[in-house]
Design an enzyme around this catalytic site. Structure first.
Site, mmCIF file in Angstrom:
data_model
loop_
_atom_site.group_PDB
_atom_site.id
_atom_site.type_symbol
_atom_site.label_atom_id
_atom_site.label_comp_id
_atom_site.label_asym_id
_atom_site.label_seq_id
_atom_site.Cartn_x
_atom_site.Cartn_y
_atom_site.Cartn_z
ATOM 1 N N LYS A 1 9.081 -38.170 9.222
ATOM 2 C CA LYS A 1 9.304 -39.604 9.040
ATOM 3 C C LYS A 1 8.798 -40.087 7.683
ATOM 4 C CE LYS A 1 5.160 -41.963 10.878
ATOM 5 N NZ LYS A 1 4.246 -40.910 11.345
ATOM 6 N N HIS B 1 -4.377 -38.126 16.131
ATOM 7 C CA HIS B 1 -4.035 -38.556 14.770
ATOM 8 C C HIS B 1 -5.108 -39.543 14.347
ATOM 9 C CE1 HIS B 1 -2.011 -39.896 11.241
ATOM 10 N NE2 HIS B 1 -0.888 -39.279 11.509
ATOM 11 N N GLU C 1 0.008 -32.075 11.452
ATOM 12 C CA GLU C 1 1.261 -32.791 11.182
ATOM 13 C C GLU C 1 1.157 -33.594 9.884
ATOM 14 O OE1 GLU C 1 1.239 -35.229 14.615
ATOM 15 O OE2 GLU C 1 1.836 -33.647 15.988
HETATM 16 C C1 LIG Z 1 3.133 -40.580 10.951
HETATM 17 C C2 LIG Z 1 2.621 -39.430 11.725
HETATM 18 C C3 LIG Z 1 2.152 -38.294 11.066
HETATM 19 C C4 LIG Z 1 2.024 -38.197 9.559
HETATM 20 O O1 LIG Z 1 0.973 -38.951 9.082
HETATM 21 P P1 LIG Z 1 0.494 -38.828 7.556
HETATM 22 O O2 LIG Z 1 -0.589 -39.800 7.429
HETATM 23 O O3 LIG Z 1 1.659 -39.113 6.694
HETATM 24 O O4 LIG Z 1 0.019 -37.422 7.364
HETATM 25 C C5 LIG Z 1 1.771 -37.226 11.828
HETATM 26 N N1 LIG Z 1 1.823 -37.259 13.176
HETATM 27 C C6 LIG Z 1 2.279 -38.328 13.846
HETATM 28 C C7 LIG Z 1 2.333 -38.286 15.313
HETATM 29 C C8 LIG Z 1 2.673 -39.452 13.144
HETATM 30 O O5 LIG Z 1 3.088 -40.541 13.814
#
Ligand SMILES: *Cc1c(COP(=O)(O)O)cnc(C)c1O
Length: 457
Positions: A101, A229, A305
């Site tokens: 994304k 996260h 991620e």
């Molecule tokens: C947006 C998102 C990410 C990526 O986050 P960054 O801060 O760009 O590394 C990873 N995992 C999930 C579930 C997300 O929603």
């Protein structure tokens, strides 16, 4: 006869029959990869500076070609590649699954696919575009804890098994549509040290994990581990260590419900390469790597991620000054100009808040305009120290007053037709750009400052 204007060799069978079936035939018979291959843009091997200059040199100010003067990006795939090598060097145990994304650019995606990363997808279309590159479904984690029924069915039909959840309703849904999914329990962590606080929306508080594990056990679902996260744009490396400690607690708790977890997903939130002060990737890696090793044996597979980390610094945006307004002042005000901290000029450029600069609103970014072309002189990374600077505001092209990119920038006097550039525009920019007010998304030119990248295409 139907002209589908694709080359014959991209099909096993060229459909020539009835119109209504054409879509189905195309869907099943186009070798998507081949079709894409034919449309791949050129990757140059020039430094970013030369890419910018070469493109500006092609512009003819007298021409009526509106496309030519559009804002444009230069994407450096070599930077993405370097970030990958850096990840492998500093977090060798943790497998990156790119959070698409953040920037689903097809070239970035292809490069990462060829480097062997996995992908974090949040919707059917994201999953589809990864599968279309020929990536095995086992390299996808469907990391959206609240999924639409039909998307869960889609994941089932396409063998995408890993998915996250954080509530009991989702477990019932998954039981119904994807009973052999490999479930990952997303837990809530402290996101107070992040720019984008994802905990407002997702994550199971630790006082609910017992109930969720019991529900999964009753339903006969396979929970394989934990994810979290810390929040996007995290500015405290300790947040990662604390989150891993929480995950460990849930690993231990899961044993009471008959689960033997072997999977930890440490999420995203890693800083982009241009962050050299405060929280750097080195600091995060040091804390995260050692905490993971201390608390989880080698039998536990660990993934992450990262989104911003891979692409933040890889994209540079060039925009043209399309109009300028001089703010009129009464003489008294002009007399006290020295002390006056109000902008004297307003510049309007051809990308804005509804386009690439949506990151100002959604991602809390501060975007700093730098002078790229002024009076015909190319000034990339050459601050015009000898020229007088004044305060100006910089605006996007739409008719909305929220479309402000910088309310106070110290800049030399620019004319219509001059250019600005903005660095570090790779994360959460073009991915959420709209076409509001009839303005197109900015085009992307590709280069690589690492020779090895060409081996991956
Ligand atoms: C947006 C998102 C990410 C990526 O986050 P960054 O801060 O760009 O590394 C990873 N995992 C999930 C579930 C997300 O929603």
């Amino acid at each position: 006869m139907i002209d589908i204007s694709l080359q014959q060799d991209q099909f096993e069978v060229v459909p020539t029959l009835v119109q209504p079936t054409l879509v189905e035939v195309l869907k099943s018979r186009v070798k998507a990869d081949l079709a894409r291959e034919a449309q791949l843009p050129l990757i140059h091997t020039l430094p970013i500076e030369h890419m910018l200059q070469a493109h500006l040199d092609t512009l003819d100010p007298e021409s009526e070609d509106a496309e030519a003067e559009n804002a444009f990006y230069v994407a450096d795939l070599g930077e993405v590649y370097r970030q990958h090598l850096r990840w492998k060097a500093l977090l060798p145990r943790i497998e990156p699954f790119f959070a698409m994304k953040c920037n689903p650019d097809p070239m970035v995606m292809r490069l990462l696919a060829s480097l062997g990363t996995g992908f974090d997808c949040a919707s059917k279309n994201e999953i589809l575009s990864v599968l279309e590159m020929g990536v095995d479904p086992s390299r996808i984690i469907y990391a959206n804890p609240c999924k639409q029924n039909s998307f869960v069915k889609y994941a089932y039909n396409n063998n995408v098994r890993m998915m996250t959840f954080d509530n009991a309703e989702e477990l019932h849904k998954i039981k119904r549509f994807h009973p052999n999914a490999q479930l990952v329990l997303r837990i809530l962590t402290d996101d107070s040290k992040s720019l984008c606080k994802l905990g407002l929306k997702f994550g199971a508080p630790l006082n609910t994990t017992g109930f969720l594990l019991a529900t999964a056990q009753e339903l006969g679902l396979d929970v394989i581990g934990v994810s979290f996260h810390v929040g996007s744009g995290c500015f405290d490396a300790n947040a990662f260590g604390e989150a891993v400690i929480r995950a460990r607690r849930v690993f231990d708790q899961a044993k009471d419900y008959g689960f033997d977890f072997k999977f930890l997903d440490v999420g995203g939130g890693f800083p982009s390469a241009h962050v050299t002060e405060g929280i750097t990737f080195e600091k995060v890696a040091a804390i995260l790597g050692s905490t993971v090793d201390a608390l989880f044996g080698p039998e536990v597979r660990v993934i992450a991620e990262p989104g911003r980390y891979y692409v933040g610094s890889a994209f540079t945006l060039a925009t043209q000054v399309i109009a300028r307004r001089t703010i009129s002042r009464d003489p008294a005000e002009l007399m006290s100009m020295e002390q006056n901290e109000n902008p004297t000029h307003m510049y309007y450029i051809n990308d804005g808040m509804y386009g690439s600069f949506n990151c100002i609103m959604f991602d809390h970014q501060i975007c700093e305009p730098k002078v790229l072309l002024k009076d015909g002189g190319f000034t990339y990374q050459q601050p015009l120290i000898s020229e007088p600077h004044g305060l100006a505001s910089v605006w996007g092209p739409t008719c909305d007053s929220i479309d402000c990119i910088s309310s106070k920038a110290r800049l030399p006097l620019m004319e219509t037709g001059d250019w600005f550039y903005f660095e570090n525009m790779g994360a959460y920019t073009i991915t959420a750009a709209s076409q509001f007010n009839g303005f197109r998304k900015s085009e992307i030119l590709y280069t690589t400052t690492e020779q090895n990248v060409s081996l991956h295409f």
